[in-house]
Design an enzyme around this catalytic site. Structure first.
Site, PDB file in Angstrom:
ATOM      1  N   HIS A 126       0.757  -1.341   0.026  1.00 44.06           N
ATOM      2  CA  HIS A 126       0.591   0.031   0.030  1.00 44.06           C
ATOM      3  C   HIS A 126       0.862   0.702  -0.327  1.00 44.06           C
ATOM      4  O   HIS A 126       0.467   2.777   0.567  1.00 44.06           O
ATOM      5  CB  HIS A 126      -1.029   0.080   1.193  1.00 44.06           C
ATOM      6  CG  HIS A 126      -2.190  -1.353   1.308  1.00 44.06           C
ATOM      7  ND1 HIS A 126      -2.700  -1.437   1.980  1.00 44.06           N
ATOM      8  CD2 HIS A 126      -2.289  -2.093   0.619  1.00 44.06           C
ATOM      9  CE1 HIS A 126      -3.338  -2.590   1.715  1.00 44.06           C
ATOM     10  NE2 HIS A 126      -2.923  -3.170   0.866  1.00 44.06           N
ATOM     11  N   ASP A 242      -1.820 -10.648  22.067  1.00 42.14           N
ATOM     12  CA  ASP A 242      -0.376  -9.538  21.813  1.00 42.14           C
ATOM     13  C   ASP A 242       0.232  -9.948  20.991  1.00 42.14           C
ATOM     14  O   ASP A 242       1.594 -10.426  21.428  1.00 42.14           O
ATOM     15  CB  ASP A 242      -1.102  -8.755  22.819  1.00 42.14           C
ATOM     16  CG  ASP A 242       0.284  -7.531  22.815  1.00 42.14           C
ATOM     17  OD1 ASP A 242      -0.546  -6.361  22.438  1.00 42.14           O
ATOM     18  OD2 ASP A 242       1.098  -7.346  23.203  1.00 42.14           O
TER      19      ASP A 242
END
Ligand SMILES: [Zn+2]
Length: 253
Positions: A126, A242
């Site tokens: 991106h 996490d």
């Protein structure tokens, strides 16, 4: 299979990393949230409050270009202050010892490069928001220059060479995926023996096709994400914890 707890997840991941000769990580927003970079797509994220400006609108409308740059300048303090997190540093450690040939990322924050990856070994699907490019000739511009011109002229500057608009070096909505990066990402995915998807919900196509591509080419697939993803079913190991805590133990590698 889904790791029962973080300890067993880290242990299994450690075994798979030790056995692998070539590891390709694929990273999404989740690896950068502990660095203070917001997930634009998340509920309440920037993109749910500010409609993203599509590429054709950016090209055709000076107002849209001004707005795009005002939004980018508003984010500058956040991007400028961000430092690599535990996930970035763990991957950089595995890169340094030759286990990782390159990282594929959906992120635009430059944090893999900041952690020690050579720029050519970061496949940015991106693009990158920490510098700008002319959309005509591709000439690169740094952001302080763009900001100074913006402030002086009261609007988004054009290329000094070809007069076409200057945009952050990101891929906007409605803009074609970068061909060279897509090809290199596919090559990496097809030639690794361990593919680790980290912090991506794996819903944005075609980027989300790479884990499946790696799996179909014989690689083991690990998915590390706080939330379930669409591809958990095909993964050899899913760690729903996490990212910093999961990858932190590998910084010392
Ligand atoms: Zn130009």
């Amino acid at each position: 299979m889904i790791a029962s707890d973080i300890r067993s997840g880290v242990e299994q991941l450690g075994d798979m990393i030790a056995e692998a000769a070539s590891i390709v990580p694929f990273t999404g927003a989740g690896i950068s949230t502990e660095c203070g970079i917001p997930d634009f797509r998340s509920p309440g994220g920037l993109w749910t409050r500010n409609r993203p400006i599509p590429f054709d609108e950016f090209v055709s409308s000076p107002d849209a270009r001004d707005e795009a740059w005002r939004r980018r300048f508003a984010m500058e303090a956040t991007f400028a202050a961000a430092r690599p997190g535990r996930g970035h540093r763990a991957l950089a450690a595995l890169y340094r010892v030759g286990k990782i040939p390159g990282v594929i990322t959906q992120n635009i924050d430059n944090l893999h490069q900041a952690s020690g990856f050579a720029a050519e070994d970061v496949i940015e699907l991106h693009g990158n928001t920490t510098y700008a490019r002319c959309i005509g000739c591709g000439r690169a511009y740094d952001l302080p220059w763009v900001r100074q011109r913006f402030d002086t002229m009261g609007g988004a500057p054009d290329c000094t060479v070809c007069d076409e608009p200057i945009k952050t070096a990101t891929i906007s909505f409605g803009q074609a995926m970068p061909e060279d990066e897509m090809r290199r990402a596919a090559e990496l995915a097809q030639h690794c023996d361990l593919f680790i998807a980290i912090g991506s919900s794996l819903v944005v196509w075609p980027a989300a096709g790479f884990p499946m591509m790696a799996k179909n080419s014989g690689a083991k697939l690990v998915i590390i994400n706080n939330e379930p993803t669409e591809q958990d079913d095909i993964a050899d190991l899913v760690i729903r914890h996490d990212i910093g805590e999961t990858l932190g133990p590998f910084i010392g590698n």
